[in-house]
Scaffold this motif. Structure first.
Motif, mmCIF file in Angstrom:
data_model
loop_
_atom_site.group_PDB
_atom_site.id
_atom_site.type_symbol
_atom_site.label_atom_id
_atom_site.label_comp_id
_atom_site.label_asym_id
_atom_site.label_seq_id
_atom_site.Cartn_x
_atom_site.Cartn_y
_atom_site.Cartn_z
ATOM 1 N N ARG A 1 0.844 -1.195 0.000
ATOM 2 C CA ARG A 1 0.000 0.000 0.000
ATOM 3 C C ARG A 1 0.884 1.252 0.000
ATOM 4 O O ARG A 1 0.614 2.208 -0.716
ATOM 5 C CB ARG A 1 -0.915 0.040 1.236
ATOM 6 C CG ARG A 1 -2.040 -0.956 1.303
ATOM 7 C CD ARG A 1 -3.099 -0.865 0.259
ATOM 8 N NE ARG A 1 -3.752 0.402 0.033
ATOM 9 C CZ ARG A 1 -4.962 0.531 -0.546
ATOM 10 N NH1 ARG A 1 -5.657 -0.550 -0.902
ATOM 11 N NH2 ARG A 1 -5.475 1.700 -0.778
ATOM 12 N N GLN B 1 -1.372 1.963 7.567
ATOM 13 C CA GLN B 1 -1.667 2.266 6.161
ATOM 14 C C GLN B 1 -1.903 3.767 5.971
ATOM 15 O O GLN B 1 -1.709 4.295 4.883
ATOM 16 C CB GLN B 1 -2.901 1.470 5.717
ATOM 17 C CG GLN B 1 -3.090 1.452 4.198
ATOM 18 C CD GLN B 1 -4.488 0.991 3.820
ATOM 19 O OE1 GLN B 1 -5.128 0.266 4.572
ATOM 20 N NE2 GLN B 1 -4.955 1.396 2.654
ATOM 21 N N ASP C 1 -1.576 5.374 2.124
ATOM 22 C CA ASP C 1 -0.857 4.635 1.086
ATOM 23 C C ASP C 1 0.413 5.405 0.705
ATOM 24 O O ASP C 1 1.156 5.797 1.592
ATOM 25 C CB ASP C 1 -1.750 4.379 -0.136
ATOM 26 C CG ASP C 1 -2.935 3.470 0.203
ATOM 27 O OD1 ASP C 1 -2.839 2.759 1.217
ATOM 28 O OD2 ASP C 1 -3.923 3.474 -0.532
#
Lengths: 793, 358
Positions: A79, B130, B143
């Motif tokens: 990610r 994340q 991201d």
């Protein structure tokens, strides 16, 4: 005029209600069996689509690891590099009363289409534990241990939860795969450099359900078609008979000036009406039949292929249209001969229903030639054919050839019997039987087909069952099996068991591609358990020593046969390279290819592969199980003893063939009905032949007895003929169809007891079919018989 | 509510997530002081903001954002606009480790030219790395999109930022350098959004100069211009009678800045801040600003007023705005209009317009 003609034609059915009932029932049954099977197929296929859509596996690529586990850090790393991936954790678990597939997803990153079950639902509740399952699965779980909501969007046998919840339930901090969104940003670092340890699976891979189950559906379709064909025999004989009986009416109508075109149109309209009525009834029946069989089909598909198919049936209008079309087409096929004959009938043709008998000698020659040609085709297919389709064609050719040969064989046998007969009555009996054969032959052909299919399929199932049970006994030698909750627990279990058990055999595997097929590679610890018990096909000398020395691999029979491997051939293994095949082992009930290498070599290559199960050899299973439960607090779901494992496997096996047996029985019933239809209609016409015998002194009771005997003799001869055909069928199923469809070949075993039982059933069916006409004859009384001589016929 | 509690147009579950409008707020009265019914903290008038700590996340509040816009001019002479936003939305107050975190993050990136408009979004769970924000050294990311502080000693951590975002058709990397101080909106950072008293903490950095590269489908463009950062957090959504808002940030050619918005509803509500070139703010109370739509554009089945007349009679200001591209619709899970503009009238300059609830 047309209306009057139509009314006259239809009046025939009002006078012959039983004949009408036969015609309608035959067509309705044929349509029902065919459309029922189609409904089952369609339902199963739509279930596969649901399953694939859930993880969008049908449309998106995935990443996985050969060990089956992906570290969560890989997800974060991808990610942060810009790759749009979403984590998935999937495992089989026991929830309440059911064994289910637990799928953990991350709804925020999941590709579109992954979260249909989540629409309009509260995300917070999902994160903190709410799951979703198909209503049927929810019922199977029964005592639901957590909040699970029903949702049709989730495949049967699956429980969908949040990824965090899945990790908590499985006590894991890993993932099993990462789905890739369909469009990815441009200019990202390639996956090979970011996560070289992961494997990229293209969209099609891992979604092989449709392909795997093709053979099962082809099987069902073949059965449906067979039943349909048998049903058409009934329609054909009923339509043909009605034609013969109405010859006088046709002549009269023509003589009254009704054009041939109109008459033919009237007859066609009549057929169309019947097709519509019977077709509609057949659809209702078919739907009911499918709904009845669906739970078993679903269980079979789940047991054999792990395909998530719900046990409930949905109605599809397209299916209804197709079924009705099939009924119309079938009627057209069955009635074509009658219409064609009417078209070519001279206006003043004799009103005697005799044409068939005369034409039969020539017809028999044509039929025999056809049977010979089909038999030749079957032989060619048996020798040169490859693939599942060729296998089914071989089956069809064999069955048709045998069916067409029925009249020829029976005529020959009856002629021989006639020659051997002593006394006028016996001679008349055989001669008369032979004379009636052309009219009965279609029904007998149908009976032969049904019996042969029964014997063939029954032999196949019984052979499979016997082999399977022997194999289970050999395969399930470990007294206790334990599924560890984590790798720490697995290691602790090994240490704990080492001094307490005779042997602890860990089960490790990785996913791989072998010869281009989805496959699994297993590790095998060198142990007497395997050396003494595993049956092998074509093993090389000292196979176990060579396996232990890492000099080669064992492959399962599926891989062995599908890839045409031979002992000594090289098989290319990922990260190892080519290794010689040392032999193959039977592996029933598993759709995937498999290879086995020795444990030390396996651990060198895949040190991170998790221990999934421990097979334990011990003299005293109950004590050991109790110790394990005390020491590790293992749940009942984690420990299976040998007896349980066998029971589960056998139960799955038994359910697998419930559907086959049901269809078998239905086909036989349809055949009995065909025979009944033929005998009933024949009875009315045979009065003229029986009356002289009555006049010569035979009582109606004796005559009825003779009629019954005749039916039994015909049935018996057909059964005898069906026996070798059935065995050939079984052999084709075992050696051709099974190998193509499942990848395993089974030895043919014969079960005469089953044949005796089937023979009895057939005799009962024949008796049931023949008893009504015989009873009528018996009850008819002299007046009817006397009238034969008085009537101008 | 300068920005953020955006009206939902996309997925239904996102609505539940991002809006979760608690109806009882109206009845609570007293400007919702203290914690709300679900345990979230609520802004209080008079609390002094504390930097750099307040640059970081406030997980006890329901919603929060880091919102950058930039009006740019390319080496090709064309105008461009860039938007980069990181939203934080809490399903429950507080933070937890791993998947158990109740924090949800959403990133939006926009890139507008006279002929094109590109938008992209990202979603992430908190607790697993994340997405997230650390105050010092400053780093916000979801991201591979990030806003990274490179401040020198003695500077505010937001004074130098590197900004990056990437969609399937575009990506950009820009450097932001502050030429003035942080500006507290409303009453020392306490910004009221409705007559009923709903409020948020709100401050800005409206003095960035910007340079960097835009990568469009047609190729890369070197750009430079001016940028504006908004920081806002709250637990109180709009009042139920409020439908949406129209918000502008204006950078005058003479160095002044102005923020203004109107919340549309049964009772309209306006507020704004007049900012001198040295960063001194003057709050503009409800009713001081007048927003009049001039031209509407049909986008995605909606009628959106993309050209406005904005009047501040007391300040002698009357301007009309023209969008660079009237089709700057952010067609994402949560959708709205956001794009750069130029204005003329009593004053001239460039700015950014955001409109929600159409």
């Amino acid at each position: 005029m047309t209306r009057a003609a139509l009314a006259a034609l239809l009046s025939h059915w009002a006078r012959n209600k039983l004949q009408l009932a036969m015609l309608l029932a035959g067509l309705a049954l044929a349509t029902a069996l065919w459309s029922g099977v189609q409904a089952l197929n369609a339902e199963a296929r739509s279930a596969y689509a649901t399953a694939e859509a859930l993880l969008s596996e049908g449309a998106t690529a995935r990443l996985d690891h050969p060990s089956g586990q992906i570290a969560q850090e890989s997800f974060g790393a991808l990610r942060r590099a810009g790759w749009l991936v979403s984590p998935v954790l999937e495992a089989r678990v026991t929830l309440g009363d059911a064994r289910v597939t637990l799928i953990g997803i991350e709804p925020l990153t999941a590709p579109p289409g992954a979260g249909p079950a989540l629409a309009a639902e509260d995300l917070a509740a999902f994160f903190s534990g709410r799951g979703f399952a198909h209503p049927q699965t929810l019922r199977e779980i029964r005592d639901v241990p957590r909040e699970i909501r029903p949702s049709e969007a989730v495949p049967v046998g699956t429980v969908l939860v949040d990824i965090g919840q899945a990790q908590a339930i499985l006590q894991s901090d890993h993932l099993t795969s990462l789905t890739l969104a369909q469009t990815q940003p441009e200019g990202l670092r390639p996956l090979e450099t970011l996560v070289p340890e992961l494997r990229l699976l293209s969209p099609g891979e891992g979604a092989e359900l449709a392909g795997l189950t093709d053979s099962f559906h082809l099987n069902l379709t073949a059965f449906g078609l067979l039943a349909f064909a048998v049903g058409l025999f009934i329609v054909h004989s009923a339509v043909g008979l009605a034609f013969e009986q109405r010859r006088a009416m046709f002549r009269t109508l023509r003589a009254l000036g009704l054009p041939l075109r109109t008459l033919t149109a009237c007859l066609a309209t009549e057929l169309l009406l019947m097709a519509l009525v019977a077709g509609a009834a057949g659809l209702v029946l078919g739907y009911a039949l499918a709904a009845l069989l669906m739970p078993d089909v679903a269980l079979t598909l789940r047991g054999l292929y792990g395909a998530p198919v719900p046990g409930a049936l949905q109605f599809n209008p397209l299916w209804a249209l197709a079924g009705l079309g099939m009924a119309l087409g079938g009627t057209a096929l069955a009635g074509a001969q009658a219409l064609w004959r009417l078209w070519h009938l001279p206006p003043l043709a004799p009103a005697q229903p005799r044409a068939w008998a005369h034409a039969s000698a020539r017809g028999m020659r044509v039929q025999s030639a056809l049977a010979g040609a089909l038999a030749l085709l079957a032989i060619i297919l048996a020798v040169y054919g490859t693939g599942l389709l060729a296998g089914f064609l071989l089956l069809a050719a064999t069955l048709l050839a045998a069916a067409l040969a029925v009249p020829l064989v029976l005529t020959t046998v009856l002629r021989l019997a006639e020659r051997a007969a002593r006394g006028p009555l016996a001679e008349w009996f055989w001669a008369d039987s032979r004379q009636n054969l052309p009219r009965l032959s279609l029904a007998l052909m149908a009976l032969m087909l049904a019996l042969a299919a029964n014997i063939g399929v029954g032999t196949m199932v019984a052979s499979f069952r016997a082999t399977f049970i022997d194999w289970l006994d050999l395969r399930l030698v470990a007294e206790v099996n334990v599924i560890p909750r984590s790798q720490d627990e697995a290691r602790a279990l090994e240490a704990f068991l080492a001094p307490r058990a005779d042997a602890v055999l860990p089960m490790l595997r990785v996913e791989a591609q072998l010869s281009g097929q989805p496959a699994q590679i297993y590790a095998m610890k060198d142990h007497a358990t395997f050396r003494d018990n595993w049956p092998l096909i074509d093993p090389v000398p000292q196979v176990w020593d060579r396996l232990a020395a890492a000099e080669g691999v064992l492959v399962n029979e599926q891989l062995y046969r599908r890839s045409g491997l031979r002992a000594g051939d090289e098989l290319d293994l990922p990260q190892i390279g080519p290794m010689p095949v040392l032999g193959a082992y039977p592996d029933y009930g598993n759709p995937l290819a498999q290879a086995v290498i020795t444990l030390p070599r396996f651990s060198e290559i895949w040190p991170e592969a998790p221990i999934r199960q421990l097979a334990i050899r011990t003299e005293d299973a109950p004590t050991l199980i109790a110790a394990l439960q005390d020491e590790f607090g293992l749940s009942a779901a984690q420990i299976t003893d040998q007896a349980q494992a066998k029971e589960i496997s056998l139960a799955i096996f038994e359910r697998t063939f419930v559907i086959t047996r049901a269809l078998n029985l239905l086909t036989l019933s349809v055949a009995a009905l065909a025979l009944f239809a033929a005998l009933v209609t024949l009875a009315g016409m045979r009065l003229a032949q029986l009356a002289p015998l009555w006049a010569l002194g035979l009582t109606p009771r004796q005559l009825a007895g003779l009629e019954l005997t005749r039916a039994l003799v015909m049935g018996g001869l057909t059964m005898l003929l069906a026996l070798p055909v059935g065995l050939v069928l079984a052999q084709v199923l075992l050696a051709v169809i099974n190998v193509q469809a499942f990848g395993w070949r089974l030895p043919l075993q014969v079960f005469p007891g089953d044949w005796a039982r089937l023979g009895l059933w057939a005799a009962l069916a024949v008796l049931a079919a023949a008893s009504l006409p015989a009873l009528r004859l018996w009850r008819q009384g002299p007046a009817q018989l006397l009238r034969v001589f008085a009537h101008e016929r | 509510m300068g920005r953020g509690g955006l009206r939902q147009r996309g997925c239904i579950w996102l609505l539940a997530l991002l809006l979760a409008l608690p109806a009882p707020l109206m009845g609570q009265g007293f400007a919702g002081l203290g914690a709300d019914a679900e345990g979230f903290a609520v802004p209080e008038r008079g609390r002094a903001l504390d930097f750099p700590t307040d640059h970081g996340p406030h997980p006890d509040y329901r919603i929060e954002w880091w919102y950058l816009t930039a009006t740019l001019t390319g080496a090709d002479g064309q105008d461009y606009g860039v938007q980069w936003t990181l939203f934080r939305s809490a399903l429950a107050p507080g933070e937890a480790e791993g998947w158990a975190s109740p924090q949800v993050w959403m990133g939006h990136a926009g890139l507008t030219s006279a002929t094109g408009h590109f938008a992209a979004e990202r979603f992430a769970r908190g607790g697993i790395g994340q997405a997230g924000v650390t105050a010092s050294p400053f780093h916000a990311h979801i991201d591979d999109w990030h806003m990274t502080g490179h401040a020198r000693p003695g500077e505010d951590v937001l004074d130098r930022l590197e900004l990056h975002a990437r969609g399937s058709e575009f990506h950009y990397t820009l450097e932001f350098t502050a030429e003035g101080p942080l500006v507290l909106q409303g009453d020392q950072g306490y910004s009221v959004k409705s007559p009923e008293g709903q409020a948020s903490y709100y401050y800005s950095q409206p003095f960035y100069t910007v340079s960097g590269m835009l990568h469009l489908p047609d190729g890369p463009v070197e750009v430079s211009g001016q940028g504006w950062l908004d920081r806002e957090w709250s637990s109180q959504p709009l009042s139920p009678q409020q439908l949406g808002w129209d918000w502008v940030s204006l950078i005058f050619d003479d160095g002044h800045r102005m923020m203004g918005f109107q919340v549309r509803g049964r009772e309209g509500f306006t507020a704004g801040t007049w900012i001198t070139p040295d960063g001194t703010p003057t709050p503009l109370p409800d009713g001081a600003l007048r927003f009049t739509p001039l031209a509407r554009t049909r986008i995605n089945g909606r009628d959106v007023p993309t050209s406005w007349q904005i009047d501040w009679p007391e300040g002698g200001l009357s301007i009309t705005t023209e969008p660079l591209n009237p089709s700057a619709w952010m067609d994402l899970s949560v959708s709205y209009w956001e794009g750069p503009l130029r204005f003329t009238g009593t004053h001239e300059g460039r700015g950014y317009l955001e409109m929600t609830g159409y």
